[in-house]
Design a protein around this motif. Sequence first.
Motif: not given
Length: 438
Positions: A263, A288, A290-293, A317, A319-322, A353
């Motif tokens: 996560k 990465l 999903d929403k991984q950081h 990177y 999806d919405s990963s950071t 991303a």
Amino acid sequence: MDLKEKLVSSFMAFENNIDVDHPVHDIRSEAIKNFEAKGFPTKKEEAWKYTSLNSLQKVDFSVFPKKEATLEYKDVKKYFLHEIDSYKIVFVDGVYSSYLSETTHDGVDICLMSSALNKPDYKAVIDVYFNKIASKDESLTTLNTAFSKEGAYIYIPKNKVPKKPVEIIHFSTGNEAAMMLQPRSLIVAEENAELQVIERHQSLTTNEVFTNAVTEIFAAKSANVDYYKVQNDSASASLIDNTYIDQKDKSVVRVHTFSFGGKLTRNNLNFYQNGEYIDSTMKGVTILGDKQHVDHHTLVHHIEPNCESHQDYKGIYGDSSTGVFNGKIIVNKIAQKTNAFQQNNNILISDKATINTKPQLEIFADDVKCSHGCTIGQLDEDALFYLQSRGIPKKEARALLMYAFANNVLASVRIPELKTRINKLIANKLGVNLGFDL
């Protein structure tokens, strides 16, 4: 009661179960005072500008497991590197598992932190190594110091080379609704010693897990250490990994970090070059979705002359990963003839991303070769078209380009079986079967 208050109050109960006459007691007591004063880092601090721990602080984490968990080998065997014979130091919910482990004292010490701190010569271990390079200013490091009770202890005497690599694996079972773990590792390679270590934190549950780990590595003159971090955890697991490395003359230390899951992951990697003709290498691959950081925060401090450091981090990177990369190189005034290289390259395969990258150089010497750079881009459409024109489907063509992008980091992995495993993880993360032996 918030998480900080809970941890401080829990320390009182922790103290009642440890030997207050042991020299580590004073170190722990001072550490919890430091944590109480500082608290958890916030985004107001420059070093944590792009990584927030607010969501973790709202979780009611259990600090100590209420019941001991057991695991069957069949349930976790896929996480071991079976292609090689290795020593294994395995922990389940922070408790050592003799059933899953294989340690040795055959000319080298590959055992437990608690064993090291209770040996007849434990004062020497504490005075020379324990908590000597771990930061007293990083609040999460001091939190670990306060609660450090168990972890891996690896001591390789002068001119010794273990017969096989070492795997350090931490499993969390989900016995608690939410669990916080504080593992500690101490690794010492004496003069001319060599060592290979593979480390993994693996959650076996969808329950929240927050691991705050500290590792101290000491590489004496002409020692050679390879350290591999495999981070492919579940979507409910968060990891703060604090690694501190002290190197002496002519030593070589390489750290590879492969971040594919979890996560929230924060890697604090700190090298201190206390000698001449030292070589320090930091390489990483991050993929990465999903929403991984994932936040890579590195420091190399060139203290003496005639040394080298090499940093190469690749990030993909989706999806919405950071992603975050903050790399800092410090060259002291007397550290002439320093050769320091730092590079961070990133590919965004989604419009949502984000990557924040900040390379830093602080150079106080004038006879040096230092370079740094970063790139943020997308896949080369011309190269993608070329591969498709040769009959390769678009999905596989994209995967091939991304694999090629990360390949130079994989090329320096010195355990062939581990390289094969990482390649499989990359293919799985990219969602394709690349169709050839990597």
